[in-house]
Design a protein around this motif. Structure first.
Motif, PDB file in Angstrom:
ATOM      1  N   LYS A   1     -12.619   2.985  -8.951  1.00  0.00           N
ATOM      2  CA  LYS A   1     -13.206   1.762  -8.397  1.00  0.00           C
ATOM      3  C   LYS A   1     -12.296   1.167  -7.329  1.00  0.00           C
ATOM      4  N   LEU A   2     -10.993   1.131  -7.616  1.00  0.00           N
ATOM      5  CA  LEU A   2     -10.030   0.624  -6.644  1.00  0.00           C
ATOM      6  C   LEU A   2     -10.045   1.480  -5.386  1.00  0.00           C
ATOM      7  N   LYS A   3     -10.096   2.779  -5.551  1.00  0.00           N
ATOM      8  CA  LYS A   3     -10.155   3.690  -4.404  1.00  0.00           C
ATOM      9  C   LYS A   3     -11.368   3.377  -3.538  1.00  0.00           C
ATOM     10  N   ASN A   4     -12.520   3.176  -4.174  1.00  0.00           N
ATOM     11  CA  ASN A   4     -13.738   2.862  -3.423  1.00  0.00           C
ATOM     12  C   ASN A   4     -13.631   1.524  -2.688  1.00  0.00           C
ATOM     13  N   ILE A   5     -13.020   0.536  -3.337  1.00  0.00           N
ATOM     14  CA  ILE A   5     -12.836  -0.771  -2.699  1.00  0.00           C
ATOM     15  C   ILE A   5     -11.917  -0.640  -1.485  1.00  0.00           C
ATOM     16  N   ILE A   6     -10.846   0.111  -1.629  1.00  0.00           N
ATOM     17  CA  ILE A   6      -9.916   0.308  -0.513  1.00  0.00           C
ATOM     18  C   ILE A   6     -10.615   1.022   0.639  1.00  0.00           C
ATOM     19  N   GLU A   7     -11.356   2.077   0.342  1.00  0.00           N
ATOM     20  CA  GLU A   7     -12.078   2.798   1.395  1.00  0.00           C
ATOM     21  C   GLU A   7     -13.070   1.885   2.114  1.00  0.00           C
ATOM     22  N   THR A   8     -13.800   1.074   1.356  1.00  0.00           N
ATOM     23  CA  THR A   8     -14.777   0.148   1.940  1.00  0.00           C
ATOM     24  C   THR A   8     -14.087  -0.878   2.826  1.00  0.00           C
ATOM     25  N   THR A   9     -12.949  -1.394   2.369  1.00  0.00           N
ATOM     26  CA  THR A   9     -12.192  -2.383   3.140  1.00  0.00           C
ATOM     27  C   THR A   9     -11.676  -1.771   4.439  1.00  0.00           C
ATOM     28  N   LEU A  10     -11.133  -0.567   4.369  1.00  0.00           N
ATOM     29  CA  LEU A  10     -10.645   0.107   5.575  1.00  0.00           C
ATOM     30  C   LEU A  10     -11.781   0.345   6.560  1.00  0.00           C
TER      31      LEU A  10
ATOM     32  N   ARG B   1      -5.508  -7.487   5.822  1.00  0.00           N
ATOM     33  CA  ARG B   1      -6.812  -7.637   5.161  1.00  0.00           C
ATOM     34  C   ARG B   1      -6.822  -6.895   3.831  1.00  0.00           C
ATOM     35  N   LEU B   2      -6.227  -5.711   3.815  1.00  0.00           N
ATOM     36  CA  LEU B   2      -6.159  -4.919   2.589  1.00  0.00           C
ATOM     37  C   LEU B   2      -5.327  -5.639   1.525  1.00  0.00           C
ATOM     38  N   ILE B   3      -4.209  -6.210   1.931  1.00  0.00           N
ATOM     39  CA  ILE B   3      -3.356  -6.963   1.005  1.00  0.00           C
ATOM     40  C   ILE B   3      -4.119  -8.173   0.452  1.00  0.00           C
ATOM     41  N   ASP B   4      -4.850  -8.875   1.321  1.00  0.00           N
ATOM     42  CA  ASP B   4      -5.673 -10.009   0.864  1.00  0.00           C
ATOM     43  C   ASP B   4      -6.688  -9.555  -0.181  1.00  0.00           C
ATOM     44  N   LYS B   5      -7.305  -8.413   0.052  1.00  0.00           N
ATOM     45  CA  LYS B   5      -8.305  -7.881  -0.881  1.00  0.00           C
ATOM     46  C   LYS B   5      -7.651  -7.524  -2.221  1.00  0.00           C
ATOM     47  N   LEU B   6      -6.489  -6.879  -2.169  1.00  0.00           N
ATOM     48  CA  LEU B   6      -5.783  -6.505  -3.397  1.00  0.00           C
ATOM     49  C   LEU B   6      -5.351  -7.742  -4.179  1.00  0.00           C
ATOM     50  N   GLU B   7      -4.878  -8.767  -3.475  1.00  0.00           N
ATOM     51  CA  GLU B   7      -4.504 -10.018  -4.141  1.00  0.00           C
ATOM     52  C   GLU B   7      -5.717 -10.671  -4.801  1.00  0.00           C
ATOM     53  N   ALA B   8      -6.875 -10.603  -4.144  1.00  0.00           N
ATOM     54  CA  ALA B   8      -8.103 -11.158  -4.719  1.00  0.00           C
ATOM     55  C   ALA B   8      -8.506 -10.402  -5.987  1.00  0.00           C
ATOM     56  N   LEU B   9      -8.090  -9.143  -6.086  1.00  0.00           N
ATOM     57  CA  LEU B   9      -8.384  -8.334  -7.267  1.00  0.00           C
ATOM     58  C   LEU B   9      -7.364  -8.557  -8.387  1.00  0.00           C
ATOM     59  N   GLY B  10      -6.330  -9.366  -8.116  1.00  0.00           N
ATOM     60  CA  GLY B  10      -5.361  -9.673  -9.154  1.00  0.00           C
ATOM     61  C   GLY B  10      -4.003  -9.020  -8.998  1.00  0.00           C
ATOM     62  N   PHE B  11      -3.795  -8.245  -7.943  1.00  0.00           N
ATOM     63  CA  PHE B  11      -2.479  -7.659  -7.711  1.00  0.00           C
ATOM     64  C   PHE B  11      -1.519  -8.775  -7.324  1.00  0.00           C
ATOM     65  N   THR B  12      -0.344  -8.799  -7.938  1.00  0.00           N
ATOM     66  CA  THR B  12       0.603  -9.867  -7.647  1.00  0.00           C
ATOM     67  C   THR B  12       1.799  -9.385  -6.841  1.00  0.00           C
ATOM     68  N   HIS B  13       2.144  -8.131  -6.950  1.00  0.00           N
ATOM     69  CA  HIS B  13       3.268  -7.578  -6.186  1.00  0.00           C
ATOM     70  C   HIS B  13       2.776  -6.340  -5.452  1.00  0.00           C
ATOM     71  N   ILE B  14       2.684  -6.441  -4.125  1.00  0.00           N
ATOM     72  CA  ILE B  14       2.175  -5.334  -3.322  1.00  0.00           C
ATOM     73  C   ILE B  14       3.251  -4.950  -2.306  1.00  0.00           C
ATOM     74  N   PRO B  15       4.033  -3.918  -2.606  1.00  0.00           N
ATOM     75  CA  PRO B  15       5.058  -3.490  -1.649  1.00  0.00           C
ATOM     76  C   PRO B  15       4.428  -2.976  -0.351  1.00  0.00           C
ATOM     77  N   VAL B  16       4.998  -3.404   0.768  1.00  0.00           N
ATOM     78  CA  VAL B  16       4.522  -2.986   2.096  1.00  0.00           C
ATOM     79  C   VAL B  16       5.744  -2.605   2.922  1.00  0.00           C
ATOM     80  N   GLU B  17       5.657  -1.493   3.607  1.00  0.00           N
ATOM     81  CA  GLU B  17       6.743  -1.042   4.487  1.00  0.00           C
ATOM     82  C   GLU B  17       6.189  -0.800   5.888  1.00  0.00           C
ATOM     83  N   GLY B  18       6.986  -1.148   6.905  1.00  0.00           N
ATOM     84  CA  GLY B  18       6.654  -0.801   8.276  1.00  0.00           C
ATOM     85  C   GLY B  18       5.770  -1.772   9.014  1.00  0.00           C
ATOM     86  N   LYS B  19       5.772  -3.040   8.632  1.00  0.00           N
ATOM     87  CA  LYS B  19       4.853  -3.998   9.253  1.00  0.00           C
ATOM     88  C   LYS B  19       5.046  -4.174  10.757  1.00  0.00           C
ATOM     89  N   SER B  20       6.135  -3.700  11.310  1.00  0.00           N
ATOM     90  CA  SER B  20       6.337  -3.824  12.749  1.00  0.00           C
ATOM     91  C   SER B  20       6.486  -2.452  13.399  1.00  0.00           C
TER      92      SER B  20
END
Length: 125
Positions: free
Chosen positions: A17-26, A66-85
């Motif tokens: 389900k998470l995979k499908n949500i991520i694909e839809t968001t992308l 946008r993906l991070i916002d979606k994951l946070e809305a799903l209840g994820f509290t810690h989302i590691p992200v690398e390479g934002k620049s």
């Protein structure tokens, strides 16, 4: 043994389900060439790797946000992200790792080819 199968099935359903949500968001954010790589039998790192391309560095940053916002809305509290620049952003959603590239950078690293190799156990047979 039967209880373990039920637990695994529930986890598998949740990951899918998470995979499908991520694909839809992308897709909604106009990411292109979205590729889903099943890692379940290849690595303990994650169940899936999703690779997508953005038009520019600003585009992949916007997709990641946008993906991070979606994951946070799903209840994820810690989302590691690398390479934002940079031209390659990695978002770690636990069982799913998302790689966002600019086109040239994606071609250079070619993760799909690297992970398309058969699982080690299958290759040994």
């Amino acid at each position: 043994m039967e209880d373990k199968a039920i637990i695994n099935m529930d986890r598998t359903i949740q990951v899918n389900k998470l995979k499908n949500i991520i694909e839809t968001t992308l897709d909604a954010d106009k990411a292109s060439d979205i590729a889903v790589i099943d890692l379940a039998k290849k690595s303990s790192l994650a169940d899936y790797m999703i690779v997508a391309t953005g038009l520019s560095q600003k585009h992949i940053v916007a997709i990641a946000e946008r993906l991070i916002d979606k994951l946070e809305a799903l209840g994820f509290t810690h989302i590691p992200v690398e390479g934002k620049s940079s031209d390659w952003i990695v978002v770690d959603a636990g069982n799913i790792i998302i790689h966002l590239f600019r086109g040239e950078t994606r071609s250079l690293y070619n993760l799909e080819k690297m992970w398309a190799m058969p699982a080690m156990a299958e290759a040994a047979m």
